[in-house]
Structures are given as structure tokens and as C-alpha cells.
Motif scaffolding. Structure first.
Motif, PDB file in Angstrom:
ATOM      1  N   UNK A  45      -5.507   1.859  -1.891  1.00  0.00           N
ATOM      2  CA  UNK A  45      -5.692   3.289  -1.659  1.00  0.00           C
ATOM      3  C   UNK A  45      -4.853   3.765  -0.476  1.00  0.00           C
ATOM      4  N   UNK A  46      -3.836   2.995  -0.102  1.00  0.00           N
ATOM      5  CA  UNK A  46      -2.926   3.385   0.953  1.00  0.00           C
ATOM      6  C   UNK A  46      -1.574   3.757   0.350  1.00  0.00           C
ATOM      7  N   UNK A  47      -0.875   4.704   0.991  1.00  0.00           N
ATOM      8  CA  UNK A  47       0.460   5.078   0.538  1.00  0.00           C
ATOM      9  C   UNK A  47       1.376   3.889   0.750  1.00  0.00           C
ATOM     10  N   UNK A  48       2.018   3.399  -0.305  1.00  0.00           N
ATOM     11  CA  UNK A  48       2.863   2.211  -0.163  1.00  0.00           C
ATOM     12  C   UNK A  48       4.181   2.525   0.539  1.00  0.00           C
ATOM     13  N   UNK A  49       4.707   1.541   1.223  1.00  0.00           N
ATOM     14  CA  UNK A  49       6.010   1.658   1.870  1.00  0.00           C
ATOM     15  C   UNK A  49       6.938   0.715   1.122  1.00  0.00           C
TER      16      UNK A  49
END
Length: 146
Positions: A45-49
Motif C-alpha cells: 500500500x506504498x507508492x513504489x519507487x
């Protein structure tokens, strides 16, 4: 008989059964050695880098999950998200345009409760498609590399 004694012999005693001690023949799972700053796993649920997101402006919405899929026409990352309003979606559309993406198709841009749809691409052939249902507060972004 010598072989039987050699197989049974040893200097250590086995742990008594039932006391919760680990079986010496079974290795315990160790914590992950992944550094804290590593990219989150798929379905996070985190914005991927990663290479998909490196071309995009900062994503202002709540990521609920993401995954990467390979299709016949390339590789696509799907980001599921929530927490967007029409004004925020339009502002993100402007940020995409300012970041070098050309708007190919717009959906409903008026705040009348319908779905929002947008497709953009850049000169390198990357495509971003956003589908969002304001009434259900849920949407997907598809980022496809050439």
C-alpha cells in the motif's frame, strides 16, 4: 554394528520434546535481511519507487495496492488507489502534462458523480491510463512501458 553405533553416537543431547525448544535438525526462519529503504513488495500500500513511477509526478492519492503484469504489448504496472476528488484528478492531469505527457483521451471532467477517465503518453512511448469512480472512491492507474 560399528556403523550403527557411529550413527547414534555424539556429544550433544537432543532437546527434550514438548518444552518448546526447536528441533536441532530444523532451521528457524530468520528475519528478512532486506534494508528498510528497499522498494515495497507488489501488492503493497506504498507508492513504489521503480522505473514505472520515476517518470511520473508525485502521486497525491492513497495507494491501496499495486502489481506488475506482463502482457503481449509490454509490461504494465497497475496501481489501485482511493481518496481522490475531481479537482485533485484534474490537478494530477495538469502535472502529467507539464511532465511531458500528452493527453490522448479525457473522460468526464465535471464533478457530477460519474467516473473519471484519462489516457496520456509521452514521446518515449510510455502510456498512463487512469480510471476512477468518485462514487465508489476507488480507481486504477495503469502505467505501460513501450
Amino acid at each position: 554394528m560399528v556403523f550403527a553405533l557411529a550413527a547414534c553416537g555424539g556429544d550433544t543431547e537432543p532437546a527434550p520434546s514438548g518444552d518448546g525448544a526447536a528441533d536441532p535438525g530444523v532451521s528457524e526462519q530468520q528475519p528478512s535481511d532486506t534494508p528498510d529503504d528497499a522498494a515495497p513488495p507488489a501488492d503493497s500500500d506504498e507508492w513504489p519507487d521503480n522505473e514505472f513511477t520515476s517518470l511520473l509526478p508525485e502521486f497525491p492519492f492513497t495507494v491501496t495496492s499495486y502489481s506488475e503484469d506482463t502482457f503481449d504489448d509490454g509490461t504494465t504496472m497497475r496501481v489501485n488507489f482511493a481518496g481522490a476528488t475531481f479537482d485533485e484528478l484534474k490537478a494530477y492531469e495538469t502535472a502529467l502534462s507539464e511532465g511531458g505527457f500528452n493527453v490522448n483521451m479525457r473522460g468526464n471532467l465535471e464533478d457530477n458523480g460519474d467516473d473519471y477517465f484519462l489516457t496520456v503518453d509521452n514521446e518515449e512511448g510510455w502510456t498512463v491510463e487512469i480510471n476512477y469512480g468518485v462514487n465508489i472512491d476507488s480507481g486504477q492507474m495503469y502505467i505501460t512501458k513501450p
